[in-house]
Scaffold this motif. Structure first.
Motif, short mmCIF file in Angstrom:
data_model
loop_
_atom_site.label_atom_id
_atom_site.label_comp_id
_atom_site.label_asym_id
_atom_site.label_seq_id
_atom_site.Cartn_x
_atom_site.Cartn_y
_atom_site.Cartn_z
N UNK A 1 -0.95 -8.31 -6.49
CA UNK A 1 -2.27 -8.70 -5.90
C UNK A 1 -2.45 -9.94 -5.20
N UNK A 2 -1.29 -10.97 -5.72
CA UNK A 2 -1.31 -12.34 -5.23
C UNK A 2 -0.60 -12.32 -3.71
N UNK A 3 0.33 -11.41 -3.39
CA UNK A 3 1.08 -11.48 -2.08
C UNK A 3 0.77 -10.48 -1.51
N UNK A 4 -0.12 -9.74 -1.54
CA UNK A 4 -0.62 -8.47 -0.73
C UNK A 4 -1.02 -8.91 0.73
N UNK A 5 -2.05 -9.97 0.60
CA UNK A 5 -2.44 -10.11 1.94
C UNK A 5 -1.26 -10.98 3.03
N UNK A 6 -0.45 -11.69 2.33
CA UNK A 6 0.65 -12.41 2.91
C UNK A 6 1.51 -11.34 3.36
N UNK A 7 1.75 -10.32 2.61
CA UNK A 7 3.00 -9.32 3.03
C UNK A 7 2.45 -8.58 4.46
N UNK A 8 0.91 -8.24 4.16
CA UNK A 8 0.25 -7.38 5.20
C UNK A 8 0.43 -8.19 6.60
N UNK A 9 0.23 -9.49 6.43
CA UNK A 9 0.26 -10.43 7.65
C UNK A 9 1.87 -10.62 8.30
N UNK A 10 2.83 -10.52 7.20
CA UNK A 10 4.30 -10.23 7.72
C UNK A 10 4.37 -9.06 8.45
N UNK A 11 3.95 -8.07 7.97
CA UNK A 11 4.06 -6.69 8.78
C UNK A 11 3.46 -6.62 10.16
N UNK A 12 2.40 -7.15 10.34
CA UNK A 12 1.47 -7.27 11.50
C UNK A 12 2.20 -7.32 12.92
N UNK A 13 3.09 -8.26 13.00
CA UNK A 13 3.93 -8.37 14.36
C UNK A 13 4.84 -7.13 14.37
N UNK A 14 5.53 -6.55 13.44
CA UNK A 14 6.30 -5.50 13.48
C UNK A 14 5.59 -4.21 13.89
N UNK A 15 4.76 -4.15 13.57
CA UNK A 15 3.42 -2.83 13.89
C UNK A 15 3.24 -3.22 15.35
N UNK A 16 2.79 -4.53 15.86
CA UNK A 16 2.13 -4.60 17.18
C UNK A 16 3.55 -4.18 17.99
N UNK A 17 4.56 -4.86 17.77
CA UNK A 17 6.00 -4.61 18.45
C UNK A 17 6.00 -2.82 18.58
N UNK A 18 5.81 -2.15 17.36
CA UNK A 18 6.10 -0.79 17.66
C UNK A 18 5.21 -0.30 18.41
#
Length: 181
Positions: free
Chosen positions: A134-151
């Motif tokens: 719960x403490x890192x969920x938002x940070x991890x989602x933010x980390x995944x965003x550029x990968x998803x945008x590239x895909x």
């Protein structure tokens, strides 16, 4: 937006990685030396005193550091600089500390600004205790965003090329990419 499954997968994969690097509690004696000067009379004198009986004890080293270091911060703290995370320790000093046990003292280590003789006081191992999800969920989602945008961008271009029969000049794209940067 990243799916919960993707965020959970990234969290599970990162749980096994160290959360915090190991930390060393150190007490250095710093002897300033002009660039290119390999040794100095003061360094030789301090090194000789360190070899004297009792100088490597915590109290003996603290007295020597307080009296002889060229760092005002170290002198004020009797050499004690506290805990330092692995990345914050110069590679040359890390190498000198590698085989020491707590209480051990390195030979003088030459860096650009002078020589450091370091008393290794203690080590706190790297922490691998995972941070709650719960403490890192938002940070991890933010980390995944550029990968998803590239895909998504790649999928769009692939579909567009297939649908419209467009061909791309890879060399022209590379040149354009360099010009944009």
């Amino acid at each position: 937006m990243s799916s919960d499954a993707e965020v959970c997968a990234l969290y599970e994969a990162s749980k096994r990685m160290p959360v915090e690097p190991f930390r060393c509690r150190l007490a250095p004696v710093f002897i300033a030396a002009p660039c290119g000067q390999v040794t100095s009379a003061k360094l030789d004198e301090v090194t000789a005193r360190l070899k004297a009986k009792g100088a490597t004890s915590e109290a003996g080293f603290a007295a020597l550091a307080k009296a002889d270091t060229d760092s005002k911060v170290e002198a004020a703290r009797s050499g004690e600089i506290g805990g330092r995370a692995e990345p914050a320790i110069a590679p040359e000093i890390r190498a000198a500390l590698k085989d020491l046990k707590p209480g051990g003292v390195t030979a003088p280590v030459r860096l650009a600004n002078g020589c450091h003789t370091v008393r290794f006081m203690e080590m706190k191992p790297a922490s691998t205790t995972p941070i709650p999800f719960d403490e890192v969920k938002d940070q991890l989602a933010t980390q995944l965003r550029p990968q998803r945008m590239d895909k998504a961008r790649q999928d769009f271009m692939t579909a567009l090329v297939a649908k419209e029969g467009i061909s791309l000049d890879e060399e022209a794209l590379k040149i354009l990419a360099v010009q944009i940067k």
